[in-house]
Design an enzyme around this catalytic site. Structure first.
Site, PDB file in Angstrom:
ATOM      1  N   SER A 327       0.798  -1.235   0.000  1.00 18.11           N
ATOM      2  CA  SER A 327       0.000   0.000   0.000  1.00 18.11           C
ATOM      3  C   SER A 327       0.827   1.279   0.000  1.00 18.11           C
ATOM      4  CB  SER A 327      -0.949   0.011   1.201  1.00 18.11           C
ATOM      5  OG  SER A 327      -2.031  -0.854   0.967  1.00 18.11           O
ATOM      6  N   ASP A 351     -17.611   1.915  -1.948  1.00 16.02           N
ATOM      7  CA  ASP A 351     -16.806   0.730  -1.647  1.00 16.02           C
ATOM      8  C   ASP A 351     -17.671  -0.293  -0.916  1.00 16.02           C
ATOM      9  OD1 ASP A 351     -14.969  -1.175  -0.892  1.00 16.02           O
ATOM     10  OD2 ASP A 351     -14.101   0.036   0.724  1.00 16.02           O
ATOM     11  N   ASP A 364     -11.678  -6.150  -0.421  1.00 15.06           N
ATOM     12  CA  ASP A 364     -11.134  -4.987   0.258  1.00 15.06           C
ATOM     13  C   ASP A 364     -10.586  -5.416   1.615  1.00 15.06           C
ATOM     14  OD1 ASP A 364     -11.498  -1.788  -0.258  1.00 15.06           O
ATOM     15  OD2 ASP A 364     -11.280  -2.267   1.861  1.00 15.06           O
ATOM     16  N   HIS A 370     -15.733   0.531   2.982  1.00 16.61           N
ATOM     17  CA  HIS A 370     -15.540   1.797   3.683  1.00 16.61           C
ATOM     18  C   HIS A 370     -16.605   2.835   3.323  1.00 16.61           C
ATOM     19  CE1 HIS A 370     -11.437   0.011   3.791  1.00 16.61           C
ATOM     20  NE2 HIS A 370     -11.364   0.621   4.963  1.00 16.61           N
ATOM     21  N   CYS A 383      -7.748   2.137   1.399  1.00 14.79           N
ATOM     22  CA  CYS A 383      -8.864   1.419   0.778  1.00 14.79           C
ATOM     23  C   CYS A 383      -8.430   0.740  -0.525  1.00 14.79           C
ATOM     24  CB  CYS A 383     -10.007   2.399   0.502  1.00 14.79           C
ATOM     25  SG  CYS A 383     -11.382   1.686  -0.415  1.00 14.79           S
TER      26      CYS A 383
END
EC number: 3.4.16.4
Length: 662
Positions: A327, A351, A364, A370, A383
């Site tokens: 990430s 999402d 996710d 989210h 996310c």
């Protein structure tokens, strides 16, 4: 019947014989005179030179090697004088007997014998080779008293290289070692053979190797007249050696010490860069090694221990090893989306907790998702769904075209040897990478994985830190460098290694500001909040968890995976937020969540840089303290299906998901 000759005939015959003899003698003297003329006149210069070479010996004078100091003047590589006991094999009839006899006078360990035999194999027979180094004064006195018993054995005063901090920063500083055949070939290729006459050592790695031309100096020469026995009788001329230049580094050895201590016994790497210059403040590769082991010739036991270790301590993970960024790739992806017009700063997407592509569900990190997510929130909560969709919208070529100027997948040009290139995946790269046709095709699902820093993505910690430094320096990228000044030790002249701008990235200020603000909030309310709790300064950051191998539809459970197959822990950060003076990337191999292992290390380094102190970790602050939902628990979702079975994971024979220690 006898022939009678008159006296006149006898006299004539005698005169003929005398004439022939005289002519023969004249011809012989003529030939001798011609030879003398040829030798004394025509070949005078040649034979005069040969005679002078027999009378005059040219002895090389090896220069003192330059020293290396950190940005505050602390010596990290220096020289010291010591006595060595040396043997010239060509002058010794029985080496083993001589060594045994020497062992009665000075202490000679089995390790010394093994090192001597190894040097003997690599060296010429007439070279003087050390059987013992660092003799005490008592040992020198004992040998000198019995020196007459050992022809071909001498005590020599030599300078030795010393690395006072031992294992600290060894991958940056490097080490020197005896010149071997490979080094000799390199010396001949570069045309500096004359400058290495008499030299036994050369830089083998790190700065010792990359700045060898500066550190070595210029070899001098001494002309001496010798007698028939080869012993010097008087000095004729002397050209002194020129001491090698010293290096003044951008590296802060105290910061390096704190960073390495923060890793403990864990494997990994850290690179900290000054964004405005590209100067490297700290460069860590763990585990490390003691460069002092190599100075006298490393023992077989020590070499075997280092070379055969599964932790690969000789590999510089910071600049050579490549890993999927996880990430930590998302802030750069966010900038790519803004630059391409695929996203705006305020645009939101729903999402639901997954992204559907080609009939496959990419999960996710949060069950149920989210909710509505904009760019700012996508970075703060990390996310995955936001970046699955963005990667699909950009396409693999769009991603690669944006990331390439940031330095991903190419060498930075740092002034250290052995830098890795990394992998910025594209369809063209895949076609060249794989031989089988069925493996050469690029699939859309692979683009989705690339969007969250997984798949074929593989970058060095140096590339990550350098890309971040450019982003926080308003798009201006510098070539990272470790040396700040080259210093002449005689005159004191300091030659600045000028910061070298590489490029100005075409990034809009409002886009940079949006991403940087989101990274600041990562450390205030997002995945990095716990690590930076109570910090008296504002810093930006981004956690990352990089999958080591493909889960193939299984759910990741850390406790069921062997340690070396667990996720890598990443954290990139910069501080202070308003005008950054440090940008860094931290990678902890198999460390788990980014907030768990890497972020606390970054906090300690930034605390030292800004506050000049070491941060004490509060009791109980560990992996268990990471809140549910604070970390990208399911970055593995790039390869996961909802409802996948829970099973012990076994690495596949070949899979592009993981990082590598090359």
């Amino acid at each position: 019947m006898m022939e009678f000759r008159t006296p006149d005939e006898e006299l004539a015959g005698f005169r003929r014989r005398v004439l022939v003899a005289g002519l023969f003698v004249a011809v012989c003297f003529g030939l001798l005179a011609a030879r003398f003329y040829y030798l004394q006149v025509l070949r005078y210069d040649y034979y005069h030179t040969r005679a002078e070479d027999n009378r005059i010996a040219l002895l090389p004078m090896v220069p003192n090697r330059g020293t290396i100091a950190d940005r505050n003047g602390v010596a990290v590589a220096r020289n010291y004088a010591a006595y060595t006991l040396e043997i010239t094999p060509s002058r010794v009839s029985d080496l083993e007997a001589t060594i045994d006899a020497l062992a009665q006078i000075v202490q000679i360990e089995p390790r010394d014998r093994r090192r001597f035999r190894k040097l003997l194999e690599e060296s010429k027979n007439f070279e003087s080779l050390p059987i013992r180094t660092r003799l005490t004064e008592e040992e020198v006195a004992r040998f000198v008293a019995r020196r007459y018993q050992f022809p071909g054995v001498e005590v020599q005063a030599r300078l030795f290289r010393d690395y006072p901090f031992g294992e600290l920063a060894s991958h940056v500083i490097g080490y020197i070692g005896r010149i071997n055949q490979r080094d000799q070939e390199r010396i001949e290729e570069t045309g500096v053979v004359a400058n290495y006459r008499g030299s036994d050592y050369i830089g083998k790695s790190g700065l010792e190797m990359s700045y060898e031309a500066e550190l070595h100096g210029i070899t001098g020469a001494e002309q001496v007249e010798v007698n028939a026995g080869g012993r010097a009788v008087r000095q004729l001329s002397r050209t002194p050696a020129v001491t090698g230049n010293d290096l003044d580094l951008t590296l802060d050895i105290e910061m390096q010490k704190i960073a390495e201590a923060a890793f403990g016994n864990r494997r990994g790497a850290l690179v900290a860069i000054e964004p405005a210059t590209g100067g490297v403040l700290a460069l860590v590769s763990k585990p490390t090694f003691d460069p002092n082991l190599f100075v006298d010739g490393i023992s077989n036991e020590d070499w075997k221990s280092l070379n055969d270790s599964p932790d690969h301590p000789l590999v510089n993970r910071a600049i050579f090893s490549t890993y999927p960024p996880g990430s930590t790739f998302k802030p750069f992806m966010a900038l790519a989306g803004l630059a391409a017009g695929k996203r705006t700063i305020t645009q939101t997407i729903p999402d639901p907790g997954y992204f559907m592509f080609g009939g496959r569900r990419f999960m996710d990190d949060k069950i149920g998702g989210h909710g509505m997510v904009d760019l700012h929130k996508s970075i703060v909560v990390s996310c995955n769904t936001y970046y699955y969709q963005l990667a699909n919208d950009l396409g693999i070529e769009g991603i690669a075209n944006f990331m390439r100027p940031l330095g991903f997948g190419s060498r930075t040009g740092v002034d250290l040897n052995g830098e890795g290139e990394g992998v910025l995946p594209t369809p063209d790269w895949k076609r060249k990478r794989f031989r089988k046709k069925e493996h050469q095709k690029w699939f859309g699902g692979e683009t989705i994985s690339v969007g969250i820093g997984q798949g074929y993505n593989a970058y060095t910690p140096l590339q990550m830190a350098n890309a971040l430094a450019a982003v926080v320096n308003d798009g201006k990228m510098f070539r990272p460098h470790v040396v700040r000044h080259v210093v002449n030790p005689v005159t004191g002249e300091r030659r600045l290694v000028e910061p070298e701008p590489v490029r100005q990235l075409a990034l809009k200020p409002e886009h940079l500001a949006a991403v940087r603000q989101a990274m600041v909030d990562v450390n205030k309310a997002g995945t990095g909040a716990r690590a930076f709790a109570g910090a008296p300064y504002s810093a930006g950051g981004k956690t990352g968890t990089a999958q080591v191998f493909s889960l193939r539809g299984q759910r990741y459970v850390e406790g069921r995976v062997i340690e070396r197959l667990r996720d890598h822990s990443w954290f990139i950060a910069y501080a202070p937020a308003d005008k950054p003076t440090i940008a860094l990337a931290v990678l902890v191999e198999n460390g788990g969540f980014g907030a768990q292992s890497a972020a606390p290390i970054a906090r300690q380094v930034i605390d030292f840089h800004l506050l000049g102190k070491r941060r004490e970790q509060p009791a109980g602050e560990d992996a268990a303290a990471v809140d549910e939902g604070d970390e990208e628990h399911a970055e593995h979702g790039a390869a996961a299906h909802e409802g996948a079975p829970d099973a012990t994971l076994v690495p596949p024979a070949a899979d592009p998901a993981g990082g590598q220690v090359q």
